[in-house]
Design a protein around this motif. Structure first.
Motif, mmCIF file in Angstrom:
data_model
loop_
_atom_site.group_PDB
_atom_site.id
_atom_site.type_symbol
_atom_site.label_atom_id
_atom_site.label_comp_id
_atom_site.label_asym_id
_atom_site.label_seq_id
_atom_site.Cartn_x
_atom_site.Cartn_y
_atom_site.Cartn_z
ATOM 1 N N GLY A 1 -0.743 -11.130 -6.553
ATOM 2 C CA GLY A 1 -2.023 -10.754 -5.946
ATOM 3 C C GLY A 1 -2.053 -9.362 -5.345
ATOM 4 N N ALA A 2 -1.240 -8.447 -5.866
ATOM 5 C CA ALA A 2 -1.189 -7.097 -5.302
ATOM 6 C C ALA A 2 -2.523 -6.378 -5.388
ATOM 7 N N ASN A 3 -3.358 -6.751 -6.353
ATOM 8 C CA ASN A 3 -4.634 -6.050 -6.529
ATOM 9 C C ASN A 3 -5.790 -6.780 -5.841
ATOM 10 N N THR A 4 -5.482 -7.560 -4.814
ATOM 11 C CA THR A 4 -6.531 -8.276 -4.088
ATOM 12 C C THR A 4 -6.506 -7.888 -2.615
ATOM 13 N N HIS B 1 -3.984 4.589 2.297
ATOM 14 C CA HIS B 1 -4.902 5.723 2.144
ATOM 15 C C HIS B 1 -6.125 5.551 3.029
ATOM 16 N N ALA B 2 -6.656 4.337 3.076
ATOM 17 C CA ALA B 2 -7.871 4.082 3.847
ATOM 18 C C ALA B 2 -7.641 4.285 5.343
ATOM 19 N N LEU B 3 -6.485 3.871 5.838
ATOM 20 C CA LEU B 3 -6.182 4.061 7.247
ATOM 21 C C LEU B 3 -6.007 5.539 7.581
ATOM 22 N N THR B 4 -5.341 6.239 6.718
ATOM 23 C CA THR B 4 -5.034 7.652 6.978
ATOM 24 C C THR B 4 -6.259 8.548 6.842
ATOM 25 N N HIS B 5 -7.058 8.311 5.814
ATOM 26 C CA HIS B 5 -8.133 9.245 5.483
ATOM 27 C C HIS B 5 -9.537 8.717 5.810
ATOM 28 N N GLN B 6 -9.799 7.451 5.562
ATOM 29 C CA GLN B 6 -11.149 6.921 5.792
ATOM 30 C C GLN B 6 -11.280 6.142 7.105
ATOM 31 N N ARG B 7 -10.156 5.803 7.723
ATOM 32 C CA ARG B 7 -10.138 5.063 8.994
ATOM 33 C C ARG B 7 -10.887 3.735 8.889
ATOM 34 N N VAL B 8 -10.511 2.976 7.874
ATOM 35 C CA VAL B 8 -11.043 1.634 7.687
ATOM 36 C C VAL B 8 -9.881 0.714 7.341
ATOM 37 N N ALA B 9 -9.925 -0.524 7.864
ATOM 38 C CA ALA B 9 -8.801 -1.453 7.697
ATOM 39 C C ALA B 9 -9.253 -2.758 7.058
ATOM 40 N N PHE B 10 -8.331 -3.377 6.329
ATOM 41 C CA PHE B 10 -8.530 -4.698 5.729
ATOM 42 C C PHE B 10 -7.143 -5.314 5.558
ATOM 43 N N VAL B 11 -7.068 -6.516 4.997
ATOM 44 C CA VAL B 11 -5.781 -7.165 4.780
ATOM 45 C C VAL B 11 -5.473 -7.210 3.283
ATOM 46 N N PRO B 12 -4.378 -6.598 2.836
ATOM 47 C CA PRO B 12 -3.995 -6.731 1.425
ATOM 48 C C PRO B 12 -3.752 -8.194 1.067
ATOM 49 N N MET C 1 -16.144 -16.490 7.314
ATOM 50 C CA MET C 1 -15.941 -15.147 7.834
ATOM 51 C C MET C 1 -15.386 -14.163 6.816
ATOM 52 N N PHE C 2 -15.177 -14.591 5.546
ATOM 53 C CA PHE C 2 -14.380 -13.776 4.640
ATOM 54 C C PHE C 2 -15.026 -13.565 3.270
ATOM 55 N N ILE C 3 -14.725 -12.381 2.719
ATOM 56 C CA ILE C 3 -15.028 -12.063 1.330
ATOM 57 C C ILE C 3 -13.729 -11.587 0.691
ATOM 58 N N TRP C 4 -13.456 -12.080 -0.508
ATOM 59 C CA TRP C 4 -12.221 -11.776 -1.233
ATOM 60 C C TRP C 4 -12.543 -10.790 -2.343
ATOM 61 N N VAL C 5 -11.820 -9.688 -2.356
ATOM 62 C CA VAL C 5 -12.083 -8.602 -3.298
ATOM 63 C C VAL C 5 -10.925 -8.485 -4.280
ATOM 64 N N THR C 6 -11.250 -8.359 -5.551
ATOM 65 C CA THR C 6 -10.243 -8.157 -6.592
ATOM 66 C C THR C 6 -10.436 -6.771 -7.193
ATOM 67 N N LEU C 7 -9.401 -5.950 -7.069
ATOM 68 C CA LEU C 7 -9.421 -4.604 -7.620
ATOM 69 C C LEU C 7 -9.064 -4.631 -9.097
ATOM 70 N N PRO C 8 -9.332 -3.563 -9.830
ATOM 71 C CA PRO C 8 -8.941 -3.525 -11.245
ATOM 72 C C PRO C 8 -7.442 -3.758 -11.411
ATOM 73 N N PRO C 9 -7.029 -4.350 -12.523
ATOM 74 C CA PRO C 9 -5.602 -4.602 -12.773
ATOM 75 C C PRO C 9 -4.780 -3.323 -12.633
ATOM 76 N N GLY C 10 -3.616 -3.474 -12.016
ATOM 77 C CA GLY C 10 -2.723 -2.344 -11.842
ATOM 78 C C GLY C 10 -2.869 -1.636 -10.513
ATOM 79 N N MET C 11 -3.983 -1.858 -9.819
ATOM 80 C CA MET C 11 -4.136 -1.244 -8.506
ATOM 81 C C MET C 11 -3.375 -2.044 -7.458
ATOM 82 N N ASP C 12 -2.946 -1.386 -6.391
ATOM 83 C CA ASP C 12 -2.189 -2.004 -5.311
ATOM 84 C C ASP C 12 -3.005 -1.878 -4.029
ATOM 85 N N ALA C 13 -3.441 -3.015 -3.479
ATOM 86 C CA ALA C 13 -4.272 -2.986 -2.274
ATOM 87 C C ALA C 13 -3.517 -2.409 -1.084
ATOM 88 N N ALA C 14 -2.184 -2.578 -1.033
ATOM 89 C CA ALA C 14 -1.400 -2.002 0.057
ATOM 90 C C ALA C 14 -1.459 -0.478 0.021
#
Length: 404
Positions: A372-375, A351-362, A333-346
Protein backbone atom coordinates in the motif's frame (compact mmCIF):
# COMPACT_ATOMS: atom_id res chain seq x y z
CA UNK A 1 22.43 -2.33 31.58
CA UNK A 2 21.56 -3.53 28.08
CA UNK A 3 17.78 -3.44 28.32
CA UNK A 4 17.25 -4.95 24.88
CA UNK A 5 18.63 -8.22 26.25
CA UNK A 6 15.82 -8.49 28.80
CA UNK A 7 12.89 -7.10 26.81
CA UNK A 8 10.35 -9.77 25.88
CA UNK A 9 10.39 -10.98 22.30
CA UNK A 10 6.96 -9.44 21.76
CA UNK A 11 8.49 -5.96 21.98
CA UNK A 12 10.11 -6.57 18.60
CA UNK A 13 6.62 -6.24 17.08
CA UNK A 14 5.86 -2.94 18.82
CA UNK A 15 6.33 0.13 16.64
CA UNK A 16 5.68 3.81 17.11
CA UNK A 17 2.38 4.92 15.64
CA UNK A 18 2.88 7.11 12.59
CA UNK A 19 -0.38 8.82 13.46
CA UNK A 20 0.72 9.67 17.00
CA UNK A 21 3.93 11.12 15.61
CA UNK A 22 1.99 13.24 13.11
CA UNK A 23 -0.20 14.64 15.88
CA UNK A 24 2.86 16.52 17.12
CA UNK A 25 2.60 18.63 13.97
CA UNK A 26 -0.70 20.09 15.11
CA UNK A 27 1.24 22.56 17.24
CA UNK A 28 2.77 24.10 14.11
CA UNK A 29 0.23 26.72 13.03
CA UNK A 30 1.34 26.94 9.42
CA UNK A 31 0.65 23.25 8.73
CA UNK A 32 -2.77 22.16 7.55
CA UNK A 33 -3.13 18.65 8.93
CA UNK A 34 -5.38 15.93 7.59
CA UNK A 35 -3.38 13.43 9.65
CA UNK A 36 -4.95 12.63 12.99
CA UNK A 37 -8.46 11.20 12.92
CA UNK A 38 -9.46 13.22 15.93
CA UNK A 39 -12.64 15.13 16.77
CA UNK A 40 -12.75 18.90 16.55
CA UNK A 41 -12.35 20.19 20.14
CA UNK A 42 -14.53 23.17 19.30
CA UNK A 43 -17.40 20.68 19.08
CA UNK A 44 -16.92 19.12 22.52
CA UNK A 45 -19.94 19.56 24.85
CA UNK A 46 -17.70 21.32 27.36
CA UNK A 47 -20.42 23.03 29.39
CA UNK A 48 -22.35 19.78 29.77
CA UNK A 49 -19.23 18.03 31.07
CA UNK A 50 -18.47 20.87 33.48
CA UNK A 51 -21.93 20.50 34.99
CA UNK A 52 -21.68 16.70 35.03
CA UNK A 53 -18.35 16.67 36.84
CA UNK A 54 -19.51 19.21 39.42
CA UNK A 55 -22.60 17.08 40.00
CA UNK A 56 -20.50 13.94 40.39
CA UNK A 57 -18.45 15.66 43.09
CA UNK A 58 -21.43 17.05 45.01
CA UNK A 59 -21.84 15.89 48.63
CA UNK A 60 -23.21 12.37 48.62
CA UNK A 61 -21.64 11.49 45.26
CA UNK A 62 -17.98 12.24 45.86
CA UNK A 63 -17.25 9.01 47.70
CA UNK A 64 -18.35 7.03 44.65
CA UNK A 65 -16.67 9.30 42.11
CA UNK A 66 -13.27 9.26 43.81
CA UNK A 67 -13.20 5.74 45.25
CA UNK A 68 -12.17 2.39 43.78
CA UNK A 69 -15.01 0.77 41.86
CA UNK A 70 -16.02 -2.48 40.18
CA UNK A 71 -14.09 -3.68 37.15
CA UNK A 72 -17.23 -4.14 35.05
CA UNK A 73 -17.83 -0.39 35.03
CA UNK A 74 -20.23 2.17 36.46
CA UNK A 75 -23.66 0.54 36.70
CA UNK A 76 -25.84 3.44 35.46
CA UNK A 77 -23.58 3.87 32.41
CA UNK A 78 -23.81 0.16 31.61
CA UNK A 79 -27.59 0.40 31.94
CA UNK A 80 -27.69 3.39 29.55
CA UNK A 81 -25.54 1.46 27.11
CA UNK A 82 -27.80 -1.59 27.34
CA UNK A 83 -30.72 0.63 26.32
CA UNK A 84 -28.63 2.22 23.56
CA UNK A 85 -27.52 -1.16 22.23
CA UNK A 86 -31.08 -2.47 22.33
CA UNK A 87 -32.14 0.44 20.12
CA UNK A 88 -29.48 -0.70 17.62
CA UNK A 89 -31.07 -4.16 17.47
CA UNK A 90 -28.89 -5.71 20.17
CA UNK A 91 -31.12 -6.59 23.14
CA UNK A 92 -28.87 -6.93 26.19
CA UNK A 93 -28.48 -6.12 29.89
CA UNK A 94 -25.66 -4.61 31.92
CA UNK A 95 -24.02 -8.03 32.39
CA UNK A 96 -23.35 -8.04 28.64
CA UNK A 97 -21.31 -4.82 28.87
CA UNK A 98 -17.88 -3.96 30.28
CA UNK A 99 -16.50 -0.42 30.31
CA UNK A 100 -12.98 0.03 28.94
CA UNK A 101 -10.52 2.91 28.71
CA UNK A 102 -11.54 3.66 25.14
CA UNK A 103 -12.22 1.00 22.54
CA UNK A 104 -8.44 0.77 22.06
CA UNK A 105 -8.18 -0.97 25.43
CA UNK A 106 -10.98 -3.30 24.36
CA UNK A 107 -8.92 -4.37 21.33
CA UNK A 108 -5.87 -4.96 23.54
CA UNK A 109 -7.86 -7.07 25.99
CA UNK A 110 -9.46 -9.11 23.21
CA UNK A 111 -6.06 -9.75 21.68
CA UNK A 112 -4.80 -10.90 25.05
CA UNK A 113 -7.87 -13.06 25.62
CA UNK A 114 -7.99 -14.75 22.22
CA UNK A 115 -4.50 -14.90 20.74
CA UNK A 116 -1.71 -17.33 21.54
CA UNK A 117 1.64 -16.85 19.77
CA UNK A 118 1.39 -18.22 16.24
CA UNK A 119 -2.40 -17.93 15.97
CA UNK A 120 -3.96 -16.09 13.04
CA UNK A 121 -6.17 -13.02 13.07
CA UNK A 122 -8.25 -12.21 10.00
CA UNK A 123 -8.13 -8.48 9.28
CA UNK A 124 -8.92 -6.04 6.52
CA UNK A 125 -6.27 -4.97 4.00
CA UNK A 126 -5.77 -2.14 4.96
CA UNK A 127 -7.00 -2.06 8.55
CA UNK A 128 -7.05 0.20 11.59
CA UNK A 129 -3.47 0.89 12.67
CA UNK A 130 -4.42 0.79 16.36
CA UNK A 131 -5.79 -2.73 15.96
CA UNK A 132 -2.47 -3.88 14.54
CA UNK A 133 -0.70 -2.22 17.45
CA UNK A 134 -2.98 -3.90 19.98
CA UNK A 135 -2.79 -7.37 18.44
CA UNK A 136 0.92 -7.33 17.59
CA UNK A 137 1.94 -7.73 21.23
CA UNK A 138 0.35 -11.19 21.28
CA UNK A 139 2.47 -12.40 18.35
CA UNK A 140 -0.16 -13.43 15.81
CA UNK A 141 0.01 -13.99 12.09
CA UNK A 142 -2.37 -12.03 9.89
CA UNK A 143 -4.47 -13.19 6.99
CA UNK A 144 -6.57 -11.09 4.68
CA UNK A 145 -10.27 -10.88 5.50
CA UNK A 146 -12.07 -10.31 2.22
CA UNK A 147 -15.81 -11.02 2.52
CA UNK A 148 -16.27 -10.41 -1.20
CA UNK A 149 -13.92 -13.20 -2.26
CA UNK A 150 -14.64 -16.87 -2.90
CA UNK A 151 -11.90 -18.05 -0.57
CA UNK A 152 -13.00 -21.07 1.46
CA UNK A 153 -13.00 -21.48 5.23
CA UNK A 154 -10.87 -24.58 4.72
CA UNK A 155 -8.19 -22.53 3.01
CA UNK A 156 -8.11 -20.05 5.91
CA UNK A 157 -7.83 -22.92 8.40
CA UNK A 158 -5.08 -24.72 6.50
CA UNK A 159 -3.07 -21.52 6.04
CA UNK A 160 -3.25 -20.82 9.78
CA UNK A 161 -2.27 -24.39 10.60
CA UNK A 162 0.76 -24.17 8.31
CA UNK A 163 1.93 -21.20 10.37
CA UNK A 164 1.71 -23.10 13.64
CA UNK A 165 -1.65 -22.03 15.05
CA UNK A 166 -5.33 -21.63 14.25
CA UNK A 167 -7.62 -18.82 13.22
CA UNK A 168 -8.99 -17.14 16.35
CA UNK A 169 -11.05 -14.20 15.18
CA UNK A 170 -12.10 -11.95 12.34
CA UNK A 171 -11.68 -8.23 13.03
CA UNK A 172 -13.66 -5.67 11.03
CA UNK A 173 -14.23 -1.93 11.26
CA UNK A 174 -17.74 -2.06 9.84
CA UNK A 175 -19.00 1.51 9.40
CA UNK A 176 -16.94 4.24 7.64
CA UNK A 177 -13.82 2.29 8.48
CA UNK A 178 -10.57 3.74 9.66
CA UNK A 179 -8.64 4.19 7.38
CA UNK A 180 -10.66 3.75 4.18
CA UNK A 181 -14.02 5.29 5.07
CA UNK A 182 -15.71 2.24 3.57
CA UNK A 183 -18.74 0.49 5.04
CA UNK A 184 -19.41 -3.23 4.92
CA UNK A 185 -22.75 -3.86 3.26
CA UNK A 186 -25.33 -6.36 4.48
CA UNK A 187 -24.03 -9.22 2.36
CA UNK A 188 -20.43 -8.64 3.45
CA UNK A 189 -21.43 -8.64 7.11
CA UNK A 190 -23.36 -11.84 6.56
CA UNK A 191 -20.39 -13.42 4.79
CA UNK A 192 -18.12 -12.69 7.76
CA UNK A 193 -20.64 -14.24 10.14
CA UNK A 194 -20.90 -17.31 7.89
CA UNK A 195 -17.12 -17.66 7.76
CA UNK A 196 -16.82 -17.30 11.53
CA UNK A 197 -19.48 -19.93 12.07
CA UNK A 198 -17.70 -22.41 9.81
CA UNK A 199 -14.30 -21.74 11.40
CA UNK A 200 -15.79 -21.54 14.91
CA UNK A 201 -14.03 -18.27 15.68
CA UNK A 202 -14.92 -14.96 17.31
CA UNK A 203 -15.87 -11.79 15.43
CA UNK A 204 -14.59 -8.45 16.72
CA UNK A 205 -16.83 -5.67 15.45
CA UNK A 206 -15.19 -2.26 15.72
CA UNK A 207 -18.04 0.24 15.72
CA UNK A 208 -16.20 3.40 16.79
CA UNK A 209 -17.82 5.50 14.02
CA UNK A 210 -21.27 3.90 13.96
CA UNK A 211 -23.05 7.06 15.18
CA UNK A 212 -21.52 9.27 12.46
CA UNK A 213 -23.60 8.31 9.41
CA UNK A 214 -24.34 11.26 7.10
CA UNK A 215 -25.99 9.59 4.10
CA UNK A 216 -27.76 6.38 3.17
CA UNK A 217 -29.65 3.83 5.19
CA UNK A 218 -28.21 2.53 8.45
CA UNK A 219 -27.04 -1.09 8.29
CA UNK A 220 -27.58 -3.28 11.37
CA UNK A 221 -24.43 -4.09 13.36
CA UNK A 222 -23.07 -7.60 12.86
CA UNK A 223 -24.00 -8.45 16.45
CA UNK A 224 -27.60 -7.45 15.69
CA UNK A 225 -27.58 -9.64 12.57
CA UNK A 226 -26.24 -12.57 14.55
CA UNK A 227 -28.83 -12.11 17.29
CA UNK A 228 -31.52 -12.12 14.58
CA UNK A 229 -30.13 -15.49 13.44
CA UNK A 230 -29.70 -17.06 16.87
CA UNK A 231 -32.30 -15.33 19.01
CA UNK A 232 -30.11 -14.33 21.96
CA UNK A 233 -26.86 -12.50 22.60
CA UNK A 234 -25.63 -15.36 24.78
CA UNK A 235 -25.52 -17.60 21.70
CA UNK A 236 -23.46 -15.12 19.68
CA UNK A 237 -19.75 -15.05 18.83
CA UNK A 238 -19.65 -11.36 17.86
CA UNK A 239 -18.08 -8.87 20.27
CA UNK A 240 -19.11 -5.26 19.67
CA UNK A 241 -16.55 -2.58 20.58
CA UNK A 242 -17.94 0.93 21.01
CA UNK A 243 -16.49 4.27 22.06
CA UNK A 244 -17.50 7.73 23.21
CA UNK A 245 -14.24 9.14 21.84
CA UNK A 246 -15.66 10.14 18.46
CA UNK A 247 -18.99 11.38 19.81
CA UNK A 248 -18.51 13.01 23.24
CA UNK A 249 -14.94 13.30 24.54
CA UNK A 250 -11.84 11.30 23.60
CA UNK A 251 -9.83 12.58 26.55
CA UNK A 252 -12.06 10.86 29.09
CA UNK A 253 -11.12 7.48 27.55
CA UNK A 254 -14.47 5.69 27.88
CA UNK A 255 -15.41 2.80 25.61
CA UNK A 256 -17.17 -0.51 25.99
CA UNK A 257 -17.41 -4.12 24.88
CA UNK A 258 -20.81 -5.76 24.40
CA UNK A 259 -21.16 -9.52 24.03
CA UNK A 260 -22.08 -12.80 25.64
CA UNK A 261 -21.86 -12.66 29.43
CA UNK A 262 -19.37 -15.55 29.49
CA UNK A 263 -16.88 -13.50 27.46
CA UNK A 264 -17.54 -10.32 29.42
CA UNK A 265 -16.81 -12.19 32.66
CA UNK A 266 -13.44 -13.29 31.29
CA UNK A 267 -12.67 -9.77 30.10
CA UNK A 268 -13.43 -8.50 33.61
CA UNK A 269 -10.67 -10.75 34.97
CA UNK A 270 -8.33 -9.31 32.34
CA UNK A 271 -9.21 -5.77 33.40
CA UNK A 272 -8.78 -6.58 37.08
CA UNK A 273 -5.23 -7.69 36.37
CA UNK A 274 -4.45 -4.66 34.20
CA UNK A 275 -5.90 -1.48 35.72
CA UNK A 276 -8.65 -2.60 38.15
CA UNK A 277 -11.28 -0.34 36.54
CA UNK A 278 -11.72 2.68 34.30
CA UNK A 279 -11.85 6.07 35.99
CA UNK A 280 -15.18 6.29 37.84
CA UNK A 281 -15.46 10.08 37.67
CA UNK A 282 -15.08 9.92 33.88
CA UNK A 283 -17.73 7.22 33.61
CA UNK A 284 -20.16 9.19 35.78
CA UNK A 285 -19.64 12.30 33.65
CA UNK A 286 -20.13 10.35 30.41
CA UNK A 287 -23.34 8.76 31.73
CA UNK A 288 -24.80 12.13 32.72
CA UNK A 289 -23.96 13.77 29.40
CA UNK A 290 -24.96 10.78 27.26
CA UNK A 291 -28.30 10.38 29.01
CA UNK A 292 -29.19 14.03 28.42
CA UNK A 293 -27.73 15.17 25.07
CA UNK A 294 -26.30 12.18 23.16
CA UNK A 295 -28.82 12.20 20.29
CA UNK A 296 -28.85 15.99 20.00
CA UNK A 297 -25.07 16.24 20.11
CA UNK A 298 -24.37 13.48 17.60
CA UNK A 299 -26.91 15.09 15.27
CA UNK A 300 -24.89 18.29 15.36
CA UNK A 301 -21.66 16.35 14.74
CA UNK A 302 -23.14 14.62 11.70
CA UNK A 303 -24.23 17.92 10.20
CA UNK A 304 -20.82 19.55 10.77
CA UNK A 305 -18.68 16.63 9.60
CA UNK A 306 -20.91 16.06 6.57
CA UNK A 307 -20.20 19.62 5.41
CA UNK A 308 -16.47 19.01 5.82
CA UNK A 309 -16.61 15.71 3.98
CA UNK A 310 -18.47 17.37 1.14
CA UNK A 311 -15.86 20.13 1.03
CA UNK A 312 -13.03 17.61 0.83
CA UNK A 313 -14.71 15.56 -1.89
CA UNK A 314 -15.31 18.71 -3.92
CA UNK A 315 -11.72 19.85 -3.44
CA UNK A 316 -10.36 16.44 -4.44
CA UNK A 317 -12.44 16.53 -7.63
CA UNK A 318 -11.11 19.98 -8.43
CA UNK A 319 -7.47 19.62 -7.40
CA UNK A 320 -6.27 16.04 -7.84
CA UNK A 321 -4.20 15.23 -10.92
CA UNK A 322 -5.26 12.51 -13.33
CA UNK A 323 -4.80 8.95 -12.06
CA UNK A 324 -5.58 9.71 -8.39
CA UNK A 325 -8.61 7.91 -6.94
CA UNK A 326 -10.44 8.20 -3.60
CA UNK A 327 -13.31 6.76 -1.61
CA UNK A 328 -16.63 8.52 -1.01
CA UNK A 329 -17.65 7.63 2.56
CA UNK A 330 -21.20 7.90 3.84
CA UNK A 331 -19.97 8.98 7.28
CA UNK A 332 -17.09 8.89 9.71
CA UNK A 333 -13.92 10.95 9.45
CA UNK A 334 -11.79 9.54 6.61
CA UNK A 335 -11.20 9.49 2.88
CA UNK A 336 -8.76 6.97 1.39
CA UNK A 337 -6.68 8.11 -1.56
CA UNK A 338 -4.90 5.86 -4.05
CA UNK A 339 -2.05 7.41 -6.02
CA UNK A 340 -0.95 6.16 -9.45
CA UNK A 341 1.05 2.90 -9.37
CA UNK A 342 4.69 3.40 -8.51
CA UNK A 343 4.20 6.52 -6.43
CA UNK A 344 5.22 6.50 -2.75
CA UNK A 345 2.92 8.38 -0.36
CA UNK A 346 5.75 8.67 2.20
CA UNK A 347 7.80 10.57 -0.38
CA UNK A 348 4.81 12.79 -1.12
CA UNK A 349 4.39 13.45 2.60
CA UNK A 350 8.02 14.51 3.00
CA UNK A 351 7.68 16.92 0.08
CA UNK A 352 4.30 18.17 1.27
CA UNK A 353 5.57 18.89 4.78
CA UNK A 354 8.68 20.66 3.56
CA UNK A 355 7.23 22.70 0.71
CA UNK A 356 3.42 22.82 0.92
CA UNK A 357 3.03 22.53 4.73
CA UNK A 358 0.23 19.99 4.58
CA UNK A 359 0.11 16.65 6.42
CA UNK A 360 -1.63 13.30 5.99
CA UNK A 361 -0.95 9.66 6.91
CA UNK A 362 0.78 7.40 4.36
CA UNK A 363 -1.25 4.25 3.81
CA UNK A 364 1.53 1.69 4.13
CA UNK A 365 1.25 1.72 7.93
CA UNK A 366 -2.28 0.33 7.70
CA UNK A 367 -1.19 -2.78 5.79
CA UNK A 368 0.01 -5.74 7.85
CA UNK A 369 2.37 -6.85 5.06
CA UNK A 370 3.86 -3.41 4.37
CA UNK A 371 2.10 -3.00 1.02
CA UNK A 372 0.00 0.00 0.00
CA UNK A 373 2.89 2.42 -0.54
CA UNK A 374 0.83 4.39 -3.06
CA UNK A 375 -2.08 5.01 -0.67
CA UNK A 376 -2.80 7.64 1.97
CA UNK A 377 -5.45 8.57 4.52
CA UNK A 378 -7.05 11.99 4.80
CA UNK A 379 -9.13 13.05 7.80
CA UNK A 380 -11.70 15.82 7.37
CA UNK A 381 -12.79 16.05 11.02
CA UNK A 382 -10.48 18.78 12.31
CA UNK A 383 -10.18 21.33 9.48
CA UNK A 384 -12.92 23.74 8.47
CA UNK A 385 -14.10 24.04 4.88
CA UNK A 386 -11.69 26.86 3.98
CA UNK A 387 -8.71 24.94 5.37
CA UNK A 388 -9.83 21.82 3.54
CA UNK A 389 -9.99 23.65 0.22
CA UNK A 390 -6.55 25.18 0.71
CA UNK A 391 -5.00 21.97 2.08
CA UNK A 392 -6.21 19.77 -0.77
CA UNK A 393 -4.92 22.35 -3.24
CA UNK A 394 -1.50 22.08 -1.56
CA UNK A 395 -1.70 18.29 -1.61
CA UNK A 396 -2.39 18.35 -5.34
CA UNK A 397 0.70 20.49 -5.81
CA UNK A 398 2.81 18.03 -3.81
CA UNK A 399 1.58 15.03 -5.80
CA UNK A 400 2.32 16.76 -9.10
CA UNK A 401 5.78 17.80 -7.91
CA UNK A 402 6.74 14.29 -6.81
CA UNK A 403 5.27 12.63 -9.89
CA UNK A 404 7.20 15.02 -12.12
Amino acid sequence: MNWTDVFATRTLRMKASEIRELLKLLNQPDIISFGGGIPDPDLFPTAAFQDAIVSALNPGNESSALQYSVSEGYGPLRDWLATHMTALGIPCVRDNIMITSGSQQALDYLGKLLLSPGDTALIGWPTYLGALGAFNAYEPHYDRLDPGSNRSAEDYAQTAQSKGGRVKFAYASVDFANPTGKTLDLSERGAILDLAETLDIAVIEDAAYQALRFDGEAIPPMLALEIARKGNIEACRTLYCGSFSKTLAPGLRVGWVCGAAQVISQLVLTKQAADLHSATLNQMAIETVASTIFDQHTGMLRQTYKARRDAMLAALSAQMPEGVEWTRPEGGMFIWVTLPPGMDAAEVLQHALTHQRVAFVPGQAFHADGSGANTLRLSFSLADEAEISEGISRLGQAIRAVRG
